[in-house]
Design a protein around this motif. Sequence first.
Motif, PDB file in Angstrom:
ATOM      1  N   CYS A   7       0.830  -1.209   0.000  1.00  0.00           N
ATOM      2  CA  CYS A   7       0.000   0.000   0.000  1.00  0.00           C
ATOM      3  C   CYS A   7       0.856   1.248   0.000  1.00  0.00           C
ATOM      4  O   CYS A   7       2.068   1.181   0.142  1.00  0.00           O
ATOM      5  CB  CYS A   7      -0.938   0.000   1.204  1.00  0.00           C
ATOM      6  N   GLY A  12      -3.851   9.324   0.134  1.00  0.00           N
ATOM      7  CA  GLY A  12      -4.839   9.501  -0.927  1.00  0.00           C
ATOM      8  C   GLY A  12      -5.687  10.730  -0.644  1.00  0.00           C
ATOM      9  O   GLY A  12      -5.570  11.370   0.403  1.00  0.00           O
ATOM     10  N   ASP A  14      -9.063  10.890  -0.557  1.00  0.00           N
ATOM     11  CA  ASP A  14     -10.404  10.613  -0.049  1.00  0.00           C
ATOM     12  C   ASP A  14     -10.264   9.831   1.253  1.00  0.00           C
ATOM     13  O   ASP A  14      -9.511   8.852   1.311  1.00  0.00           O
ATOM     14  CB  ASP A  14     -11.191   9.795  -1.092  1.00  0.00           C
ATOM     15  N   TYR A  17     -10.067   5.783   1.840  1.00  0.00           N
ATOM     16  CA  TYR A  17      -8.884   4.930   1.802  1.00  0.00           C
ATOM     17  C   TYR A  17      -8.397   4.612   3.226  1.00  0.00           C
ATOM     18  O   TYR A  17      -8.082   3.458   3.541  1.00  0.00           O
ATOM     19  CB  TYR A  17      -7.770   5.559   0.971  1.00  0.00           C
ATOM     20  N   PRO A 104      -4.832   0.586  -2.278  1.00  0.00           N
ATOM     21  CA  PRO A 104      -4.344   1.718  -3.063  1.00  0.00           C
ATOM     22  C   PRO A 104      -2.936   2.178  -2.682  1.00  0.00           C
ATOM     23  O   PRO A 104      -2.560   2.196  -1.505  1.00  0.00           O
ATOM     24  CB  PRO A 104      -5.401   2.787  -2.787  1.00  0.00           C
ATOM     25  N   ASN A 133     -10.107  -3.359  -3.831  1.00  0.00           N
ATOM     26  CA  ASN A 133     -10.454  -2.321  -4.811  1.00  0.00           C
ATOM     27  C   ASN A 133     -11.290  -1.209  -4.167  1.00  0.00           C
ATOM     28  O   ASN A 133     -12.430  -0.950  -4.557  1.00  0.00           O
ATOM     29  CB  ASN A 133     -11.197  -2.968  -5.987  1.00  0.00           C
ATOM     30  N   ASN A 135     -12.965   2.090  -3.436  1.00  0.00           N
ATOM     31  CA  ASN A 135     -13.398   3.253  -4.215  1.00  0.00           C
ATOM     32  C   ASN A 135     -13.148   3.065  -5.724  1.00  0.00           C
ATOM     33  O   ASN A 135     -12.942   4.034  -6.440  1.00  0.00           O
ATOM     34  CB  ASN A 135     -12.691   4.513  -3.683  1.00  0.00           C
ATOM     35  N   TYR A 137     -10.531   1.974  -7.101  1.00  0.00           N
ATOM     36  CA  TYR A 137      -9.169   2.421  -7.389  1.00  0.00           C
ATOM     37  C   TYR A 137      -8.506   1.618  -8.514  1.00  0.00           C
ATOM     38  O   TYR A 137      -7.784   2.175  -9.336  1.00  0.00           O
ATOM     39  CB  TYR A 137      -8.317   2.351  -6.118  1.00  0.00           C
ATOM     40  N   TYR A 138      -8.746   0.323  -8.554  1.00  0.00           N
ATOM     41  CA  TYR A 138      -8.068  -0.534  -9.529  1.00  0.00           C
ATOM     42  C   TYR A 138      -8.904  -0.842 -10.771  1.00  0.00           C
ATOM     43  O   TYR A 138      -8.488  -1.649 -11.609  1.00  0.00           O
ATOM     44  CB  TYR A 138      -7.609  -1.836  -8.860  1.00  0.00           C
ATOM     45  N   ASP A 166     -14.154  -5.064  -3.567  1.00  0.00           N
ATOM     46  CA  ASP A 166     -14.189  -3.934  -2.643  1.00  0.00           C
ATOM     47  C   ASP A 166     -14.719  -4.380  -1.274  1.00  0.00           C
ATOM     48  O   ASP A 166     -14.954  -3.572  -0.389  1.00  0.00           O
ATOM     49  CB  ASP A 166     -15.018  -2.779  -3.201  1.00  0.00           C
TER      50      ASP A 166
END
Length: 187
Positions: A7, A12, A14, A17, A104, A133, A135, A137-138, A166
């Motif tokens: 990580c 980030g 937001d 995370y 993330p 995953n 939000n 992100y991936y 997620d």
Amino acid sequence: MNVAIYCGSSFGNDKIYEEQTKVLAQKLALKKLNIVYGGSLQGLMGIVSNESLRCNNSVTGVITFDLINKELENKNLTKIYRVNNMDERKAKMEELSDAFIAIPGGYGTFDEIFDVITAAQIGYHKKPCAFFNINGYYDKLLDFLRNCVNEGFIKKEYVDMLIVSDDIDEIIEKILNYNAPKDKWQN
């Protein structure tokens, strides 16, 4: 069982995370799945390690001598390994871990997770590789990997072997019940 968490050393943009990284640490602790990570106090690395320790989970850090002062080594860990370079760091984390989860992060996170995914594809290990995953992100990375399949550069089973969700409960369940595909040279 030891789970490597790859990580970011950033938080980030937001709060989700940080929040979901805490949930990850809590859920892994409930299942007695110990943490192996990069040894830092910074960003999501600090969140996952400190929340895991708060939940009385075992946390092993692996950090390079060069990064000890730059990333502020977490001095409260259950165990810390200090190594000479990033290759040694990745190798030690892989050796210590039974599964891998990328949350993330940036280039370092991508390097770490793709290193173990490549090793799984070749058959150097049979350990599960997952993306938490948060939000979405991936999402674009997964689109890219599916395009690699479409273009003939990655076989579909090596994208399908990735655990992606997620929902951390789903990831944990799939890690605990993982069956590795045949390695690339057995197909």
